[in-house]
Enzyme design. Structure first.
Site, PDB file in Angstrom:
ATOM      1  N   CYS A  39       0.830  -1.212   0.000  1.00 30.23           N
ATOM      2  CA  CYS A  39       0.000   0.000   0.000  1.00 30.23           C
ATOM      3  C   CYS A  39       0.866   1.265   0.000  1.00 30.23           C
ATOM      4  CB  CYS A  39      -0.929  -0.027   1.217  1.00 30.23           C
ATOM      5  SG  CYS A  39      -1.851   1.492   1.494  1.00 30.23           S
TER       6      CYS A  39
ATOM      7  N   CYS B 206      -0.117   3.941   2.534  1.00 33.05           N
ATOM      8  CA  CYS B 206       0.258   3.538   3.900  1.00 33.05           C
ATOM      9  C   CYS B 206       1.680   3.981   4.219  1.00 33.05           C
ATOM     10  CB  CYS B 206       0.152   2.020   4.057  1.00 33.05           C
ATOM     11  SG  CYS B 206      -1.503   1.337   3.814  1.00 33.05           S
TER      12      CYS B 206
END
Length: 313
Positions: A73, A76
């Site tokens: 991700c 993230c």
């Protein structure tokens, strides 16, 4: 962040009942990993399904921020350092529990982590929704300030003892960043995405093989594109104009930033297949950029590349 009534804790947003009362190790069983339970509590910790009951108990003393993330991700990776920085600066008033959703499926399911990064707090053993997706540092600070108020309203006002320098010890020392990379990182922290883009572009101009700069450019370009976008408005515009490339790009970018990677790829691949051949190039370029952002080895990228190849040939 949802604003609860004074003295109340948000309940029912997620179901943590299955994680509260796990069986304890039998007497004489091998001790837990020394880097796991024995290190609880600390300001920043990696948490597993098995350790979560201890985190719930800790939240009765000090509010716990739960960061649900994954290695693939991109947003993230932008958000996590901001969370760690702000929690560390608060000096023990908050604790950060990091949960890798791929390695801890029960926690991902319990928190209904349909998109990541997902940030939730625990106060007195109860969940308090905070936000989804990468947000700038100033917004993180504002949300955490509200969280501390909610915790105080519910009698959770403890502070974790922190030795001088403990915040620095939460992460291993890293080599100094190259100057342009450091400039880009500082710009991202300040929310100045155009300056960060310019720094990464200059780094690539000086070294076209700089993979870190290429990845950083893709991530910050995405953050810049979604800044200020409203998801509902973007979806409405895309639905009203199915062949409007910019409208479809906006929703795809928002989906990727929120962790809905498959949805973004399907949207752009559908658009690619419906456009005339001479109008497809920008869509292909955006897909390739997002492939690089998510990671070439990711199964979703592999599937999307296969479909793109079938549409090309």
């Amino acid at each position: 962040m949802t604003d609860p009534a004074p003295g109340a804790v948000l309940r029912g947003a997620v179901d943590l009942s299955s994680l509260r009362n796990r069986p304890q190790p039998a007497a004489g069983a091998a001790p837990a990993d020394p880097g796991a339970a024995s290190d609880l509590p600390s300001l920043i910790m990696d948490v597993t399904d098995a350790l979560f009951p201890q985190v719930l108990e800790l939240s009765r003393t000090v509010p716990v921020v739960v960061d649900l993330w994954a290695e693939w991700c991109g947003p993230c990776k932008q958000l996590s350092p901001i969370l760690e920085k702000v929690v560390t600066e608060l000096g023990g008033r908050l604790v950060l529990a990091k949960v890798d959703v791929d390695a801890n499926p029960q926690l991902a399911q319990a928190f209904r982590a349909q998109s990541i990064p997902l940030v939730v707090a625990l106060v007195g053993g109860q969940p308090v929704p905070l936000f989804t997706g990468a947000v700038p540092e100033q917004q993180v600070r504002e949300v955490f300030a509200q969280l501390l108020q909610v915790a105080a309203q519910n009698g959770v006002t403890g502070t974790l003892p922190v030795e001088p320098g403990d915040g620095d010890a939460a992460e291993p020392a890293e080599p100094a960043l190259p100057p342009l990379h450091a400039a880009a990182y500082e710009a991202i922290e300040a929310g100045d995405y155009p300056r960060a883009v310019a720094a990464y572009e200059q780094a690539l101009a000086e070294n076209p093989r700089d993979a870190d700069a290429r990845a950083g450019l893709a991530q910050v370009s995405l953050l810049q594109r979604v800044q200020g976008l409203d998801l509902q408005q973007a979806r409405a515009a895309a639905a009203a104009a199915p062949l409007d490339v910019d409208a479809q790009f906006a929703v795809a970018d928002l989906d990727v930033s929120g962790g809905h990677v498959d949805d973004a790829f399907e949207r752009l691949l559908d658009l690619f297949g419906r456009l005339p051949g001479d109008e497809r190039a920008p869509v292909r370029e955006r897909l390739l950029e997002l492939f690089g952002l998510v990671g070439d080895a990711d199964p979703r990228v592999i599937r999307a590349r296969g479909r793109l190849a079938s549409l090309l040939f």
